[in-house]
Design an enzyme around this catalytic site. Sequence first.
Site, PDB file in Angstrom:
ATOM      1  NE  ARG A  47      -3.039   0.100   3.192  1.00  0.00           N
ATOM      2  CZ  ARG A  47      -2.466   0.310   4.381  1.00  0.00           C
ATOM      3  NH1 ARG A  47      -1.893   1.470   4.646  1.00  0.00           N
ATOM      4  NH2 ARG A  47      -2.452  -0.648   5.289  1.00  0.00           N
ATOM      5  CE1 TYR A 100     -16.576   9.883 -17.490  1.00  0.00           C
ATOM      6  CE2 TYR A 100     -16.353  10.054 -15.120  1.00  0.00           C
ATOM      7  CZ  TYR A 100     -16.560   9.293 -16.245  1.00  0.00           C
ATOM      8  OH  TYR A 100     -16.760   7.950 -16.125  1.00  0.00           O
ATOM      9  CG  ASP A 172     -10.138  14.984 -16.116  1.00  0.00           C
ATOM     10  OD1 ASP A 172      -9.307  14.391 -16.821  1.00  0.00           O
ATOM     11  OD2 ASP A 172     -11.171  14.456 -15.667  1.00  0.00           O
ATOM     12  CE  LYS A 197     -12.191   6.645 -19.539  1.00  0.00           C
ATOM     13  NZ  LYS A 197     -12.619   7.883 -18.940  1.00  0.00           N
TER      14      LYS A 197
HETATM   15  C1  LIG Z   1     -13.276   8.335 -17.828  1.00  0.00           C
HETATM   16  C2  LIG Z   1     -13.026   9.682 -17.282  1.00  0.00           C
HETATM   17  C3  LIG Z   1     -12.943   9.891 -15.894  1.00  0.00           C
HETATM   18  C4  LIG Z   1     -13.178   8.779 -14.900  1.00  0.00           C
HETATM   19  O1  LIG Z   1     -12.162   7.807 -14.935  1.00  0.00           O
HETATM   20  P1  LIG Z   1     -12.386   6.263 -14.551  1.00  0.00           P
HETATM   21  O2  LIG Z   1     -11.052   5.671 -14.839  1.00  0.00           O
HETATM   22  O3  LIG Z   1     -13.503   5.735 -15.399  1.00  0.00           O
HETATM   23  O4  LIG Z   1     -12.753   6.223 -13.096  1.00  0.00           O
HETATM   24  C5  LIG Z   1     -12.673  11.168 -15.451  1.00  0.00           C
HETATM   25  N1  LIG Z   1     -12.504  12.199 -16.312  1.00  0.00           N
HETATM   26  C6  LIG Z   1     -12.596  12.040 -17.638  1.00  0.00           C
HETATM   27  C7  LIG Z   1     -12.399  13.216 -18.539  1.00  0.00           C
HETATM   28  C8  LIG Z   1     -12.860  10.782 -18.171  1.00  0.00           C
HETATM   29  O5  LIG Z   1     -12.956  10.630 -19.508  1.00  0.00           O
END
Ligand SMILES: *Cc1c(COP(=O)(O)O)cnc(C)c1O
Length: 373
Positions: A47, A100, A172, A197
Site C-alpha cells: 500500500r 465528466y 483533468d 483512456k
Molecule cells: C473516464 C473519465 C474519468 C473517470 O475515470 P475512470 O477511470 O472511469 O474512473 C474522469 N474524467 C474524464 C475526462 C474521463 O474521460
Amino acid sequence: MDLRTVCVHAGAEIDTPTGDVTPPLNLSSTFARGTDGELIGPHLYGRYGNPTRARLERALAALEGGGSAFAFPSGLAASMAILQFACAPHDLVLFPNDLYFGVRKQITDAMARWGLRAQALDMTNLGAVERALNEGPRLVWLETPSNPMLHVTDVASVAARARMVGALTVVDNTWPTPALTRPLELGADVVLHSTTKYLGGHSDVVGGAVVLPAGSPLQEPMIGAQRVGGSIAGPMDAWLVLRGLRTLALRVRAACDGALAVARWLEGHPAVTHVHYPGLLDDPGHEVAARQMGGGFGGMLSARFVDEETARRTIANLHLWVRATSLGGVESLVEHRALVEGPDTQTPRDLLRFSVGIESPEDLIDDLEQALG
Ligand SMILES: *Cc1c(COP(=O)(O)O)cnc(C)c1O
C-alpha cells in the site's frame, strides 16, 4: 527531451540485477528486513509503495513535467483523493458546466453530503470566472476539451486568476494527454488522469493518476490518500499503463488525424446539425485549442443529428465503430451519451460521442456513410 522519447524511456530504467529491458511486474505485497531490522530495499509494504507502481509514477511525473505522481485504482479514485484529502468541509469548489458526469456527481452529491460547497460556471467566460473567484474557492476544477460538449477552457488564463486569490487549479488532462497539453507548464497546480483512456490506450485496464509540481502543498495529502485512504493502483494495472505509455505519442497523433477527418466529413452531412470538435475552424474553442493543444486537437468529438431517432439509428447501423462507453483505446468507440448517463443527464438526446482510434480514417468514414445511408 521530446515527448516521444520520454514516452519510450520514462520508468524503464535498467536497474535490476537481471538487466530487464522491459520493467518486471513485481507482485510482492510486502518487503523483507535484514537481521538488523532495516528494510533490505526501498519498499516496505504494497500500500505504501511497489516497484512497478513506482516506475509508473516516475513516468507520469516525467510526462507531465511534474515533481511527483500518484497512481490510483481509477480516474474517479484519483478525483476523489483530491476532493477528500485536499479539501476541508465547507471549502468551495468551482467546476465547469460541462464536466465528466462521474466527477460532477462526486462534487455535487458524494462530497456535498460531507459539507463541500460547489458552484458550476462557464469556464470559457473569464468574466464569470473572475466573479466566482471572489467567493474564495479552494479549488478551480477544469476539464478541457470537456465531456461531452468539447468546450475549450484557456488553462493559463484561469490558473493565473485562481492563483491571485489563493485557489488551486486542477486540470483533468485525460482527453488531451501530455502529448497535446501540459497543464503544469500553463500554471495549473494539479493534473488528473483517468489512465483507463489514452495513457493505457488498449481498453484493458482501469486506472487513475494525480501529478503535482515539485514542492506542491498537495504532496502530503496525496501520500495520505494512498497510505491512509488506501487508494492505490495494483501492480498489474500499473504495469499495463506503463506498457501503454510507450506508444502514447504515436496513438494520439493517429487519433487526432482520424478525428479531424471524421469531424470534417460529419460536418458536411445533411443529417448532422452540429459537430463539436475544436479542430474545426469555426468551433468556438478553436483559437484557444490551437494555442494550448500543441500539434493536434485530440481524438474525441461529438455530433448532433437532426433528431434523436436519426442518432439512435446511425449508432445501431455501425459495423466497424464499437458501441461502448469509454474512450482513448486503439479501437474507435461510439456512444449515445444521454442513454449511458441516465435520467439526470444534461447531454442532448440527439448527440453521439465518438472516440476515434488508430484505424484508417477512410474506413471509419465509409462505415459512417453506410450507417447514415
Ligand atoms: C473516464 C473519465 C474519468 C473517470 O475515470 P475512470 O477511470 O472511469 O474512473 C474522469 N474524467 C474524464 C475526462 C474521463 O474521460
